[in-house]
Each structure stands twice: as structure tokens, then as C-alpha cells.
Design an enzyme around this catalytic site. Structure first.
Site, PDB file in Angstrom:
ATOM      1  N   LYS A   5       0.836  -1.207   0.000  1.00 26.32           N
ATOM      2  CA  LYS A   5       0.000   0.000   0.000  1.00 26.32           C
ATOM      3  C   LYS A   5       0.869   1.255   0.000  1.00 26.32           C
ATOM      4  O   LYS A   5       0.612   2.207  -0.740  1.00 26.32           O
ATOM      5  CB  LYS A   5      -0.941   0.000   1.214  1.00 26.32           C
ATOM      6  CG  LYS A   5      -1.866   1.206   1.289  1.00 26.32           C
ATOM      7  CD  LYS A   5      -3.018   0.954   2.235  1.00 26.32           C
ATOM      8  CE  LYS A   5      -2.635   1.123   3.688  1.00 26.32           C
ATOM      9  NZ  LYS A   5      -2.736   2.532   4.139  1.00 26.32           N
ATOM     10  N   SER A   6       1.908   1.257   0.828  1.00 28.01           N
ATOM     11  CA  SER A   6       2.785   2.431   0.920  1.00 28.01           C
ATOM     12  C   SER A   6       3.425   2.758  -0.423  1.00 28.01           C
ATOM     13  O   SER A   6       3.476   3.927  -0.839  1.00 28.01           O
ATOM     14  CB  SER A   6       3.873   2.196   1.967  1.00 28.01           C
ATOM     15  OG  SER A   6       3.323   2.029   3.246  1.00 28.01           O
ATOM     16  N   ARG A  59       2.743   6.113  -3.154  1.00 27.65           N
ATOM     17  CA  ARG A  59       3.856   6.948  -3.611  1.00 27.65           C
ATOM     18  C   ARG A  59       4.027   6.863  -5.126  1.00 27.65           C
ATOM     19  O   ARG A  59       4.301   7.871  -5.788  1.00 27.65           O
ATOM     20  CB  ARG A  59       5.133   6.558  -2.874  1.00 27.65           C
ATOM     21  CG  ARG A  59       5.130   7.005  -1.408  1.00 27.65           C
ATOM     22  CD  ARG A  59       6.120   6.200  -0.566  1.00 27.65           C
ATOM     23  NE  ARG A  59       6.223   6.706   0.805  1.00 27.65           N
ATOM     24  CZ  ARG A  59       5.313   6.464   1.758  1.00 27.65           C
ATOM     25  NH1 ARG A  59       4.221   5.751   1.469  1.00 27.65           N
ATOM     26  NH2 ARG A  59       5.487   6.939   2.980  1.00 27.65           N
ATOM     27  N   GLY A  87      -5.017   8.614   5.592  1.00 30.59           N
ATOM     28  CA  GLY A  87      -4.096   9.619   6.080  1.00 30.59           C
ATOM     29  C   GLY A  87      -2.929   9.843   5.135  1.00 30.59           C
ATOM     30  O   GLY A  87      -2.434  10.967   4.999  1.00 30.59           O
ATOM     31  N   SER A 124       5.673   9.905  10.158  1.00 30.19           N
ATOM     32  CA  SER A 124       6.681   9.986   9.095  1.00 30.19           C
ATOM     33  C   SER A 124       6.077  10.521   7.799  1.00 30.19           C
ATOM     34  O   SER A 124       6.798  10.999   6.924  1.00 30.19           O
ATOM     35  CB  SER A 124       7.299   8.607   8.847  1.00 30.19           C
ATOM     36  OG  SER A 124       6.318   7.701   8.351  1.00 30.19           O
ATOM     37  N   ASP A 150       2.712  -0.586  12.374  1.00 29.43           N
ATOM     38  CA  ASP A 150       1.576  -1.335  11.827  1.00 29.43           C
ATOM     39  C   ASP A 150       1.581  -2.797  12.256  1.00 29.43           C
ATOM     40  O   ASP A 150       0.565  -3.490  12.121  1.00 29.43           O
ATOM     41  CB  ASP A 150       1.561  -1.237  10.297  1.00 29.43           C
ATOM     42  CG  ASP A 150       1.062   0.116   9.814  1.00 29.43           C
ATOM     43  OD1 ASP A 150       0.485   0.871  10.624  1.00 29.43           O
ATOM     44  OD2 ASP A 150       1.253   0.428   8.619  1.00 29.43           O
ATOM     45  N   LYS A 210      -3.741   6.758  14.772  1.00 24.23           N
ATOM     46  CA  LYS A 210      -3.972   6.067  13.504  1.00 24.23           C
ATOM     47  C   LYS A 210      -5.466   6.105  13.177  1.00 24.23           C
ATOM     48  O   LYS A 210      -6.201   6.962  13.667  1.00 24.23           O
ATOM     49  CB  LYS A 210      -3.442   4.632  13.593  1.00 24.23           C
ATOM     50  CG  LYS A 210      -1.926   4.537  13.755  1.00 24.23           C
ATOM     51  CD  LYS A 210      -1.220   4.900  12.469  1.00 24.23           C
ATOM     52  CE  LYS A 210       0.266   4.633  12.542  1.00 24.23           C
ATOM     53  NZ  LYS A 210       0.951   4.897  11.259  1.00 24.23           N
ATOM     54  N   ARG A 216      -6.602  -2.876  10.278  1.00 21.55           N
ATOM     55  CA  ARG A 216      -5.607  -3.728  10.939  1.00 21.55           C
ATOM     56  C   ARG A 216      -6.153  -4.336  12.225  1.00 21.55           C
ATOM     57  O   ARG A 216      -5.744  -5.437  12.616  1.00 21.55           O
ATOM     58  CB  ARG A 216      -4.324  -2.939  11.183  1.00 21.55           C
ATOM     59  CG  ARG A 216      -3.709  -2.440   9.876  1.00 21.55           C
ATOM     60  CD  ARG A 216      -2.254  -2.070   9.984  1.00 21.55           C
ATOM     61  NE  ARG A 216      -1.845  -1.323   8.801  1.00 21.55           N
ATOM     62  CZ  ARG A 216      -1.524  -1.876   7.626  1.00 21.55           C
ATOM     63  NH1 ARG A 216      -1.551  -3.196   7.499  1.00 21.55           N
ATOM     64  NH2 ARG A 216      -1.174  -1.128   6.603  1.00 21.55           N
TER      65      ARG A 216
END
Length: 418
Positions: free
Chosen positions: A20-21, A25, A89, A159, A299, A326, A372
Site C-alpha cells: 500500500k505504501s 507513492r 491519512g 513519518s 503497523d 492512527k 488492521r
């Protein structure tokens, strides 16, 4: 919709879902690059679709076909209407950086949970660089242009703030120094951002107290393949450690993802772990408690807490106070559902303490829409006596749309119920 999970063992093989990250990006960087990029193996989930729609609002063209995203970018414009980030987010924070480059108001909105997420440190950094930022009951407003030379920002809240500043700063006419005023958490996520920026043709460097980004750069289009996601794979690997044997392929052992730490944590717990090229196999074994610093991999907290309930002795999960901000207060949410299942667990400011081995009993769990929490609860239910009912039974779609199918494929007794 609800999920009903009954005690069961697991076995079989799965392919890791896409990261997902990295998908977030890749969509943003491709949309900022002048030309056409192809994103192979992208994760198509609620969160990443929010980012796709956001970048389309900024002027990119995004086409989806056979799991490949074709993105034509490089023509930034101010959106005509508010950008709905839904519950993402990452979408909100990274796209605020994009908005800071424009000289017109850009409005962001989302669900009630998102509108309550911390934004002040990022907004303070933008304000220092001449960007107007405002929080309203409907969401957030950003107006640039961002021409500042320095930004000072806390590193221990999210972050994503630093990633937002890194990605946007390369497109400014002047260099930017991002100065951290407190220790950095979740640093591997910054490493993902830096690595992917470089792959799209932009450089930034680490300094003693932060980062420097050279101005006047431009992103270049490219073909990019999204790697497997350790964050999502952790749930099946955790299920195997408690109740069977599972092999997951598509996990790069050299990946910079912080959640790659699930492998070493499982080994420390005493699970039987075998790594063969890009495959990881985990087999149930006698587990023992551990002390785990999860500051760089928050996570993993929900699934590690579940595993700890079945480990002999004491487990301490610590250095993750930012989990309170979160999709839910993840520390409180995990402690609550595991305590309701019978676990001996104590909430701490930065994590929790668990005394195992615990006898778990099925109950009704409300994950508060947090994907999660739902997936961790489903794993706990595998080793609980009786059935477990989990409300908000489809919120896993935020990050892992194939979760229910994959869970069933490895033998979990789970079904959708009214």
C-alpha cells in the site's frame, strides 16, 4: 456486514498483496512526472483509490486496465472541488505537499476519523515556508506557493509529514532543508519515499538533523512494479505461527519496508521460519514472550499483540505512542478486544504488556472501522474457543481487498454474516 470466525488451523500458499505504501507513492510520483508511467501490480484498495482520485483532481490522467495503472502527469492544476481522502491519512498528508506548490486554495476532506488526525506539525512546517494552512469543520485548506528555504518539524508524530515535505520540495525553485526537532519514528517509511523518489529521477540527501532536497528538479516517468507488502502478509504469517503452516511468495528479503521486521520478530517468538529466495514459510511452534521495539514498524502492533497472547511468559511491545493517532487509537483498540477475549494485557502509553499463554474465548469485536484491528482480531479468533463476530466486516478493503479470500484459501473458517 459482519465476519464470523471459528477456531481453525491454516495451511497453504499465498502471494503477498502489493504494498500500500509503495502504491500511494508511485501514483503521486507518476502524476508529478511529465509524461506517461505504468505502475504494475498496484494495490487497488479504498485508500489507494483515494490517492488516484486526488491526483486526477490535480490534473493527472489515470487509467486502470488488467492490474496496470497508466498515469500521464506533469500538468499540475488546482482542483475545482474538495478532494475527498476518505479514511486515508497517507493520501491527505502527501497530497497536502502537492497542494502547497499551487497558488490557489485546495480543500481536502474525508471521514470523521480522518478529519481528527494530527496535522498541526505539517501545517506549522508549511506555514514557515509561506504556505497558508487552515483546519475547518469540513476538512483542511492549503494555499501556496511554497517558496521557503527551511522547514522545522517534529519527527515523532508521523513519518508521512516528512515524506510530504520531501516529495513536494523537489519541485520548488530553491533548495529546502527539513530540520527534525524531535527523534524520527517510522524511519523505514522515509527510506521508501527516498528510494522511490530516486527511481522517478529526483534526489534528496540525509543530514545530521534532517534532510536536504535540491530545488529545481523534475520527476521523470517510468515503469514501476509494486513490491509485495510485508504489512499485510504479516497477518497470514502470524496465523501460521499460531495455527498451522503457510508459505507466502513475493516478499523481497532486501526490501526497505520496516514491516519486514515481522520475520525477525516471529523468529524471536520461536516460530519456525524458513526463507527461500522471495518466499517465507512460517510453521506453528512453541512460542515464548519477547520485548519488541516497534517504533519503526507500528503497523505490526496488532498482530504482534495477538501472537503474544499465545507465547509463554511476558511480552512487551513499546516505543509506539504514535499508534494513538492512527485510524483508531490502536493501542486502546487492541488492548480492548484482546482483554474482551480473555487475554491478560495491560495498556501502556507507548504499547502494551501481555502475560501469556492466554486462553482466548470468542466474543463480538468492534474494530471501529480500522482494517488492521479487524485482521488481527480474525487471527486471534482462530485460536479462541467458540465463534467470534467482527463488526465492520469489510473494512479490510482499505489495505488488503483480498484478505477474506486469502484467509479462506489457507483454511480459516470465516464467513460473512448479517
Amino acid at each position: 456486514m459482519k465476519l464470523q470466525v471459528k477456531p481453525s488451523s491454516v495451511s497453504g500458499a499465498l502471494t503477498a498483496p502489493p504494498s500500500k505504501s509503495c502504491t500511494h507513492r508511485a501514483i503521486i510520483l507518476a502524476a508529478l512526472a511529465k509524461g506517461t508511467s505504468k505502475i504494475n501490480g498496484a494495490l487497488l484498495s479504498r485508500d489507494t483509490r483515494a490517492t488516484m482520485q486526488a491526483m486526477e483532481a490535480f490534473g493527472a490522467t489515470v487509467k486502470e486496465e488488467n492490474g496496470v495503472l497508466t498515469i500521464r502527469g506533469g500538468r499540475l492544476k488546482a482542483p475545482m472541488t474538495a478532494i475527498d481522502c476518505m479514511n486515508s491519512g497517507t493520501t491527505l498528508r502527501l497530497c497536502c505537499g502537492v497542494a502547497s506548490l499551487l497558488d490557489k486554495n485546495v480543500t481536502f476532506t474525508g471521514d470523521e476519523s480522518l478529519k481528527g488526525r494530527p496535522m498541526k506539525p505539517l501545517f506549522s512546517a508549511f506555514a514557515e515556508m509561506g504556505v497558508y494552512c487552515a483546519a475547518t469543520p469540513q476538512g483542511f485548506i492549503i494555499r501556496g506557493p511554497n517558496n521557503g528555504r527551511w522547514a522545522h518539524i517534529k519527527g515523532d508524530v508521523s513519518s508521512q509529514f516528512i515524506s510530504s515535505l520531501l516529495i513536494s520540495s523537489a519541485l520548488k525553485p530553491r533548495d529546502t532543508d527539513i530540520v527534525l526537532t524531535s527523534p524520527l519514528i517510522s524511519k523505514p517509511y522515509i527510506a521508501i519515499t527516498q528510494t522511490m523518489m530516486a527511481q522517478f529521477g529526483v534526489k534528496c540527501s540525509e543530514m545530521k538533523d534532517g534532510y536536504r532536497v535540491m530545488g529545481g528538479q523534475s520527476y521523470r516517468p517510468r515503469d514501476y512494479t509494486v513490491p509485495g507488502d510485508y504489512s499485510s502478509a504479516a497477518f497470514a504469517l502470524g496465523a501460521a505461527a499460531l495455527a498451522g503452516k503457510v508459505t507466502i511468495s513475493g516478499l523481497d528479503p532486501q526490501d526497505v519496508q520496516g514491516d519486514r521486521a515481522i520475520i525477525s520478530f516471529l523468529q524471536e517468538f520461536g516460530a519456525e521460519v524458513t526463507i527461500n529466495s522471495n518466499e517465507v514459510t512460517v510453521q506453528q511452534s512453541e512460542l515464548k514472550g519477547i520485548k519488541a521495539d516497534i517504533g519503526d514498524c507500528p503497523d505490526l502492533f496488532p498482530i504482534l499483540a495477538v501472537i503474544a497472547t499465545q507465547a509463554e511468559g511476558e511480552t512487551v511491545l513499546y516505543n509506539a505512542a504514535h499508534l494513538k493517532h492512527k485510524e483508531s487509537d490502536r493501542i486502546a483498540a487492541v488492548v480492548t478486544f484482546l482483554k474482551n477475549m480473555g487475554a491478560e494485557i495491560e495498556e501502556k502509553d507507548d504499547g502494551c504488556l501481555i502475560k501469556g499463554k492466554c486462553k482466548l474465548t470468542g466474543c463480538t469485536i468492534n474494530p471501529s472501522g480500522d482494517h488492521r484491528i479487524l485482521m488481527a482480531a480474525a487471527v486471534a479468533a482462530l485460536v479462541a474457543e467458540g465463534k467470534t463476530i467482527i463488526n465492520d466486516g469489510d473494512c479490510y478493503d482499505v489495505s488488503y481487498p483480498a484478505f477474506l479470500k486469502d484467509f479462506k484459501d489457507i483454511g480459516a473458517d470465516v464467513e460473512e454474516v448479517e
